[in-house]
Design an enzyme around this catalytic site. Structure first.
Site: not given
Lengths: 250, 263
Positions: A141, A154
């Site tokens: 990501s 995250y």
């Protein structure tokens, strides 16, 4: 001859979003898909769609948080399809929390899905990938490349996926296999649709990771996956390919 | 072309597209011209090497498919006026410009102490000025066609390589130029990216001469574990990245170096 004729792709997270689009794309190019997800219903829907489109897919409900299940899933793929050419670690979860709100349970869940699952499925698949001279793609990501407020766990897991990909690439650089990652920005998936922004979030901090361009479509990540996992990308190894509409360029 | 016909996902992605590409007389530029023309592109091929350019034009004519073709212009990209003139000629000839590929570059190894002012300025003029002024000249046309630009950077942009100080500096500049351009044009429907190859089997690479008294301990990270890459692989990546398949890739620097920068 399509690029993925006679290739077996073991993919996680195929019940929705990037995983589903990737399964559909590879199947359309001839691959036999062995799809994993914890969401039984979504998994069945993906499989039904691919079969209806004339593709090849079988599936196994799998919780990637379990090391035993990762190994059992890789084994089941080999038994069903004869081997593994491509592993796509796509399953992932995300949420927003202030640091002080993050519980041990939150932290462990994020790590178990986004990091532990990726590592142990990779461990299980590697002997088969080596046998077929295949390749692995992890979905990281842009959160693995930049600091994003209110998503500390995250970011930590995706940063770990980025460096795990590079470390794996180095450990296997003398083998004829490839290991890469894709770092998407915002993509229109159920993960982002269900992403609840904190009520008291400071938007000036979030603006740093809000793209100027519209979110990507999962099919765009799938087309990059389909290029990167093909023989066309034979010299791409240990790379983290950003596909984020320019977000990490700034 | 045998390498490509074995592996290519040929979709004729470039039918009706015009691609201006520098450095096409050899190496990666040549392979990119061949690949794009084989997918239907009209290539406006540029190089300072007139003889090589002619040879590649003949090869492209043989390999071109689905209406693909190549027109050439001998150019010294170190001169900004020539960059602008070349792009103007391309657009006058073909009516549009969809893809700009900045491939031309120079490199050599020298001890930093031995680098002359002329050495330094020449490397920047080709690798940095040439890339920038080509982008500047092409941008209005790329905006008009909603096209895209790909610059060839290098793993040298990410590694501090001994005896390659000017080259590393120029390729670092290309990386940051690409990212800054991407941000400046993020609201426009165009894309600007770079590819960072590692050691690739091209004349530029084969012509490398080690600096005198090279300390090989300093070249440790540059010693690849895998064989030299094939320029056809860079061409395949270019053809993917410049196509509609890569519509959400913008401002990205894509390493294609067989793992060299993973460590």
């Amino acid at each position: 001859m399509k690029r993925y004729d006679n290739k077996v792709a073991l993919l996680t997270g195929v019940a929705s979003g990037i995983g589903r689009a990737t399964a559909q794309r590879l199947a359309a190019e001839g691959a036999c898909i062995f799809g994993l997800d914890i969401d039984e219903q979504g998994l069945a829907a993906t499989e039904a769609q691919i079969l209806a489109d004339g593709g090849k897919m079988s599936s196994r409900v799998t919780d990637v948080r379990s090391v035993d299940e990762c190994h059992a899933a890789a084994q089941a793929c080999v038994e069903a399809c004869g081997g593994i050419d491509i592993l796509g670690n796509i399953a992932g979860i995300a949420n927003q929390r202030h640091v002080h709100q993050v519980t041990e349970e939150d932290w462990d869940l994020m790590n178990d899905v986004n990091l532990k699952g990726v590592f142990f499925l990779t461990q299980a698949a590697l002997p088969h990938i080596i046998e077929r001279e295949g390749n692995i793609i992890n979905i990281a990501s842009n959160a693995g490349l930049m600091g994003q407020a209110f998503t500390v766990p995250y970011c930590a897991t995706k940063g770990a996926v980025v460096n795990m990909t590079k470390a794996l690439a180095m450990e296997f650089v003398k083998h004829p296999i490839r290991i890469n990652a894709i770092a998407p920005g915002g993509v229109e998936t159920s993960l982002t649709a269900n992403f609840k922004v904190l009520e008291d979030a400071d938007y000036s901090l979030m603006a740093r990771y809000t793209g100027v361009r519209p979110s990507s479509q999962p099919e765009q990540i799938a087309s990059l996956f389909a290029f990167l996992a093909s023989d066309e990308a034979g010299n791409i190894h240990g790379s983290i390919v950003s596909a984020d509409g320019g977000l990490t360029a700034e | 072309m045998s390498e490509q016909s074995e592996t290519a996902f040929t979709d004729h992605r470039y039918v009706g597209k015009v691609a201006a590409v520098t450095g096409v007389a050899s190496g990666m530029g040549r392979c990119i011209a061949l690949r794009l023309a084989s997918e239907g592109a009209t290539v406006f091929g540029m190089d300072i090497n007139a003889e090589g350019l002619d040879e590649v034009a003949t090869e492209v004519a043989d390999a071109a498919a689905a209406g693909g073709a190549m027109h050439t212009r001998v150019i010294d990209i170190a001169d900004p006026a020539e960059c602008h003139a070349a792009i103007a000629e391309c657009v006058a000839q073909h009516g549009r410009l969809d893809v700009l590929g900045n491939i031309a570059a120079t490199s050599w190894m020298k001890h930093a102490i031995d680098v002359t002012t002329d050495d330094w300025r020449k490397m920047f003029a080709i690798n940095v000025d040439g890339t920038f002024f080509m982008c500047q000249a092409a941008l209005p046309h790329i905006l008009a066609s909603k096209g895209n630009i790909i610059n060839i950077a290098s793993n040298a942009a990410f590694m501090g390589s001994a005896y390659l100080v000017p080259y590393c500096a120029t390729k670092g500049a290309v990386v940051q130029m690409t990212r800054a351009l991407a941000t400046e044009f993020v609201k426009e429907p165009i894309r600007i990216n770079a590819i960072a190859p590692g050691g690739t089997d091209t004349p530029m690479n084969r012509d490398y001469q080690l600096a005198e008294n090279t300390d090989f301990k300093l070249l440790k990270r540059s010693m690849a574990f895998r064989p030299l890459d094939k320029p056809e692989h860079i061409a395949a990546l270019f053809a993917f990245l410049a196509s509609a398949e890569a519509a959400n890739i913008h401002g990205a620097i894509i390493n294609a170096d067989s793992g060299m920068t993973a460590t």
